[in-house]
Write an enzyme that holds these catalytic residues in place. Structure first.
Site, mmCIF file in Angstrom:
data_model
loop_
_atom_site.group_PDB
_atom_site.id
_atom_site.type_symbol
_atom_site.label_atom_id
_atom_site.label_comp_id
_atom_site.label_asym_id
_atom_site.label_seq_id
_atom_site.Cartn_x
_atom_site.Cartn_y
_atom_site.Cartn_z
ATOM 1 N N GLU A 1 -4.809 7.830 -2.965
ATOM 2 C CA GLU A 1 -5.238 6.550 -2.419
ATOM 3 C C GLU A 1 -5.538 5.546 -3.541
ATOM 4 O O GLU A 1 -5.401 4.343 -3.345
ATOM 5 C CB GLU A 1 -6.462 6.780 -1.517
ATOM 6 C CG GLU A 1 -6.815 5.639 -0.606
ATOM 7 C CD GLU A 1 -5.814 5.356 0.517
ATOM 8 O OE1 GLU A 1 -4.875 6.140 0.718
ATOM 9 O OE2 GLU A 1 -5.994 4.319 1.190
ATOM 10 N N HIS B 1 1.698 4.462 -2.786
ATOM 11 C CA HIS B 1 1.767 5.915 -2.542
ATOM 12 C C HIS B 1 3.134 6.442 -2.963
ATOM 13 O O HIS B 1 3.251 7.490 -3.587
ATOM 14 C CB HIS B 1 1.588 6.212 -1.042
ATOM 15 C CG HIS B 1 0.165 6.201 -0.563
ATOM 16 N ND1 HIS B 1 -0.815 6.987 -1.120
ATOM 17 C CD2 HIS B 1 -0.435 5.531 0.461
ATOM 18 C CE1 HIS B 1 -1.973 6.777 -0.464
ATOM 19 N NE2 HIS B 1 -1.769 5.899 0.494
ATOM 20 N N HIS C 1 0.830 -1.207 0.000
ATOM 21 C CA HIS C 1 0.000 0.000 0.000
ATOM 22 C C HIS C 1 0.869 1.265 0.000
ATOM 23 O O HIS C 1 0.739 2.137 -0.865
ATOM 24 C CB HIS C 1 -0.920 -0.023 1.226
ATOM 25 C CG HIS C 1 -1.826 1.163 1.342
ATOM 26 N ND1 HIS C 1 -3.138 1.145 0.960
ATOM 27 C CD2 HIS C 1 -1.609 2.421 1.803
ATOM 28 C CE1 HIS C 1 -3.696 2.323 1.171
ATOM 29 N NE2 HIS C 1 -2.786 3.129 1.693
ATOM 30 N N GLU C 2 1.769 1.342 0.971
ATOM 31 C CA GLU C 2 2.628 2.535 1.056
ATOM 32 C C GLU C 2 3.540 2.611 -0.171
ATOM 33 O O GLU C 2 3.842 3.700 -0.661
ATOM 34 C CB GLU C 2 3.457 2.533 2.346
ATOM 35 C CG GLU C 2 2.630 2.582 3.642
ATOM 36 C CD GLU C 2 1.586 3.689 3.699
ATOM 37 O OE1 GLU C 2 1.813 4.770 3.121
ATOM 38 O OE2 GLU C 2 0.515 3.455 4.323
HETATM 39 CO CO CO Z 1 -3.185 5.220 1.987
#
Ligand code: CO
Length: 501
Positions: free
Chosen positions: A290, A264, A260-261
């Site tokens: 996101e 980003h 997830h990170e």
């Molecule tokens: Co996030």
């Protein structure tokens, strides 16, 4: 008044803001405990400096004159000036006194929230939350809005988002997902007990680095460290940092928060570094940000093709835990759907019900239809209605999230928007990239990253979220893509009858 002068001023503001961000990163990762007092002071000083420069009369003159004499500017320059002028006008609406009150209330509110959560006592938080909600209502008035005061707050995180549009979107979400999740809940859940065996810290750490490398996260322009809550921060496109958290009794936590990170981080690394400090060098909105993290986390990282490429390696890392677990079992376990009362532990489907509750609550608090003292009861009733669960106590209910204590009202909807944009972008990517599924099965994630770079990252904030979505996928955000993805994937996992889509 020249564009060069405008650029120079924005660069200076960025220098100050990113220095403050670096101090915050350090605070979350390496700063010794006793440094907290001076650190808070240092960050506050830099933030005040940046605020002063962002609202200076000189900058206002430059922006206004550039905005009028727009003809000599390129399309990108014009958009930069227009966006900066919008920010400037907004910033000017805040008095120093209001900013100070907001910041003081936020810090008191945060302390109260921590204590209230720890002691499971909402009444310790309620009075300060009431003050915060009042301030947020004032902020909405100060900023100005059409139709609903909550629109003013939404706009700070997701420019262009409105109650009118979200009401329609979230009604669709509710109507289409409730029955589907009920169907899933009616069949036996996959066993995921093996995810909670002992997974040594060091092995997990090294595995996390490999996950990021495979995504082509650039370690020469970034790094990973440990923090209590995983996050991504950036000081420019050439220095983007991610953090992770490792739990030795939970394999899931590190893997998917790391991916997830990483998502980003890839977005930040893909922004044009030559546009440093300018809107064209920044991310569009929290929702689009996101979308990048969730696309990697869910559409890639929770997919069968991805684990076809990576499961053997994972088994060899933890033979004692996973040696007898098949790929099929592992895939089903990572996609276990189960209504629960904690948002951050929710699966990819029921997650959105958590957002629906918060959206409804925030809208009513800011609109004045709901009072802070009525919150716990209302919250619990919503959870019963949306998720069918009984919230056991306020620390696991209305007190679970940090956001309101910071004054972040209007933030939550961007989490759902992110997933929905992700599904739509990924659908488009699979049409445009030849053999995408095969590439992922081979462990080759570069074609996908290159597509995202080209279609999304490199544009910075040139487009609005809606423009970008239309540009990339041919239409505005459409919930259908998420629902098709969800039905397709989970009908297979749970052996449900597939509806024609
Ligand atoms: Co996030």
């Amino acid at each position: 008044m020249s564009y060069t002068e405008y650029k120079l001023r924005l660069t200076k503001i960025a220098d100050i803001s990113y220095t403050a961000a670096l101090l915050s990163w350090d605070q979350e990762t390496y700063m010794p405990e006793k440094g907290a007092g001076f650190r808070a002071q240092q960050i506050a000083t830099l933030s005040a400096l940046a605020h002063g420069q962002s609202t200076s009369a000189e900058l206002g003159d430059i922006l206004n004159s550039l905005n009028k004499s727009g003809n000599e500017l390129s399309e990108k320059e014009k958009r930069n000036v227009a966006r900066s002028l919008k920010d400037y006008t907004k910033q000017k609406k805040y008095s120093t006194e209001f900013v100070e009150r907001l910041s003081r209330t936020a810090s008191e509110c945060f302390q109260a929230w921590q204590k209230a959560k720890k002691e499971n006592n909402f009444s310790l938080f309620a009075p300060l939350l009431e003050t915060m909600v009042d301030l947020k209502k004032q902020e909405a008035e100060l900023l100005g809005y059409e139709a609903h005061p909550y629109n003013a707050l939404l706009d700070q995180y997701e420019p262009g988002a409105t109650v009118a549009a979200l009401d329609i979107l979230f009604k669709d979400v509710r109507e289409q997902m409730v029955d589907f999740v009920k169907q899933i809940a009616a069949v036996p859940k996959p066993d995921d007990g093996f995810m909670y065996r002992h997974y040594p810290k060091e092995k997990q750490w090294n595995h996390g680095l490999d996950l990021l490398k495979q995504m082509h996260y650039d370690f020469e322009a970034g790094r990973q460290d440990i923090s209590i809550h995983p996050f991504t921060t950036s000081f420019n496109a050439l220095d983007v940092r991610v953090t992770t958290k490792i739990l030795e009794d939970n394999l899931k936590s590190m893997i998917w928060s790391c991916i997830h990170e990483g998502g980003h981080g890839l977005y930040e690394q893909g922004l044009p570094s030559g546009e440093y400090g300018l809107p064209s060098g920044e991310a569009i909105s929290l929702g689009i940000h996101e979308s990048q993290s969730r696309l990697w986390e869910n559409n890639v990282g929770r997919s069968l093709p991805y684990w076809k490429a990576n499961y053997k390696n994972l088994q060899s890392l933890y033979p004692e835990n996973l040696g007898k677990v098949s790929l099929e079992q592992f895939y089903r376990a990572m996609n276990r759907v189960e209504p629960s009362f904690i948002r951050i532990e929710a699966d990819e489907l029921t997650y959105h019900f958590h957002i629906l509750v918060r959206y409804d609550v925030e809208k009513k608090l800011i609109g004045g239809e709901l009072k802070v003292k009525e919150l716990p009861e209302y919250w619990n009733a919503c959870y019963k209605e949306y998720l069918g669960v009984n919230v056991p106590s306020d620390d696991k209910g209305v007190l679970q999230d940090i956001h309101w204590s910071h004054g972040s009202f209007g933030y939550f909807p961007t989490y759902s928007l992110g997933s929905f944009y992700a599904a739509q972008f990924f659908h488009r990517a699979s049409l445009e990239i030849k053999g995408l599924e095969n590439q992922i099965e081979q462990g080759n994630l570069l074609p996908l990253l290159e597509w995202l770079r080209e279609k999304i990252h490199r544009h910075g904030k040139f487009y609005s979220a809606e423009e970008l979505c239309t540009q990339v996928t041919g239409e505005k955000l459409n919930f259908k893509y998420f629902m098709d993805y969800a039905k397709n994937k989970y009908s297979t996992i749970y052996n449900l009858k597939k509806e024609a889509v």
